[in-house]
Write an enzyme that holds these catalytic residues in place. Sequence first.
Site, PDB file in Angstrom:
ATOM      1  N   SER A  74       0.733  -1.441  -0.022  1.00 33.88           N
ATOM      2  CA  SER A  74      -0.143   0.061   0.144  1.00 33.88           C
ATOM      3  C   SER A  74       0.865   1.336  -0.001  1.00 33.88           C
ATOM      4  CB  SER A  74      -0.910  -0.013   1.316  1.00 33.88           C
ATOM      5  OG  SER A  74      -0.060  -0.011   2.230  1.00 33.88           O
ATOM      6  N   LYS A 107     -12.863  -0.845   1.784  1.00 30.38           N
ATOM      7  CA  LYS A 107     -12.117   0.013   0.647  1.00 30.38           C
ATOM      8  C   LYS A 107     -12.781  -0.033  -0.522  1.00 30.38           C
ATOM      9  CE  LYS A 107      -7.468  -0.152   2.943  1.00 30.38           C
ATOM     10  NZ  LYS A 107      -6.818  -1.356   3.506  1.00 30.38           N
ATOM     11  N   HIS A 160      -6.319  -3.920  -0.820  1.00 28.88           N
ATOM     12  CA  HIS A 160      -6.237  -2.884  -1.817  1.00 28.88           C
ATOM     13  C   HIS A 160      -6.553  -3.417  -3.205  1.00 28.88           C
ATOM     14  CE1 HIS A 160      -5.090   0.532   0.704  1.00 28.88           C
ATOM     15  NE2 HIS A 160      -4.170  -0.050   1.246  1.00 28.88           N
TER      16      HIS A 160
END
Length: 392
Positions: free
Chosen positions: A186, A245, A214
């Site tokens: 990330s 997310k 992610h």
Amino acid sequence: MSNPISLFEQELEAIKAKGIYKTERLISSTQGREIQTIAADKKEATFLNLCANNYLGLGGSKQLVDFAKDGLDNYGFGLNSVRFICGTQTIHRELEQKVAEFVGCQDAVLYSSCFDANGGLFETLLNKEDVVISDKLNHASIIDGIRLCKAERKLYENNDMEQLEALLIESETSRIRLIVTDGVFSMDGVIANLSKIVELAEKYNALVMVDDSHATGFVGKSGRGTAEHCDVFGKIDIVTGTFGKALGGASGGFTACHSSIADLLRQRSRPYLFSNSLAPAIVWTEIKVLELLNKGSELIAQVQTNSKYLREKLTEAGIDIVPGEHAIVPVMIYDEVKAMAVAQKLYQEGIYVVGFCYPVVPLGKARIRVQVSAIHSTEDLDRLVAALKKYL
Ligand SMILES: *Cc1c(COP(=O)(O)O)cnc(C)c1O
């Protein structure tokens, strides 16, 4: 004897003295392409938001609020129970099956967060006869989860496949070897070399676990994550991920895996056994989000197009970025003080990005981490490039 509170105050002072004390901006709007923040003088201001994990732009959308309202109306606010007592609704199982299928696994187990999914994984599966082989840049929740288990821990440098192979060779006599990696790192926006990892795992009879927080929802042609991107979809033994997310941004996480691993997690995984069932409004909303993505949402292509566009424009402007393809675009500034100053200047121009410095990234590798969303326009991205050009 010293007063414990004064000890804590001293620690806080030390954090401030190091210049790494974190403050939080107060947001008075929903999440989105633009957000309103409130300053100390109570003045509200609007910012272009380029630092949310809102990759598909679903966070703050009216569509998800409507889904959640249906969830509330039909399944209530909460279940007042852990899953195995009286906290499993039909929709919990439905979401587990949907998310498992989405990431290419047989079954899945829901958690309150991906942090909990990782926290409850290793201890459940591994004992002292086993070895965990973990990328050095893995997320904090993986590091903590591994700490809780008795397996031997071996670390390899970020994405260093030769070192990974050497560690597989030296651990050949152990019972289980589990290779553990973030799908996307990330701080760098770098995608793990999953095709090589899967090849090595097959060669040395090891299991592979990927934390795709992610990536789930927007990496890979149809958004199924890094395995799809790397052409090894369906070959990852364990995939953990978050609903916090790209998939909407509220909260919740999952572990997707072989059905026998999922069953074992339901028997023994402590954050699953001893923490409350995921709220029905979130569960229902996530079912709807996965249905949306299964139909082939144009948002997936859009965030990929936007990321490519921004990366090209920054490179054309001579701005130093970590190369790659992901929607996390780190603008390298190197110097800590300068990185914070540039982020502050952008903020004054109404662009919200965050500077990352040591100890979050190595010393001398300070950066501004830009995160692209499907809902950004090319004008938004051009505005960022122009502002960065001015201040770098
Ligand atoms: C964000 C993130 C998590 C934590 O997810 P939550 O659901 O917010 O707990 C775990 N692992 C990785 C790699 C992440 O990026």
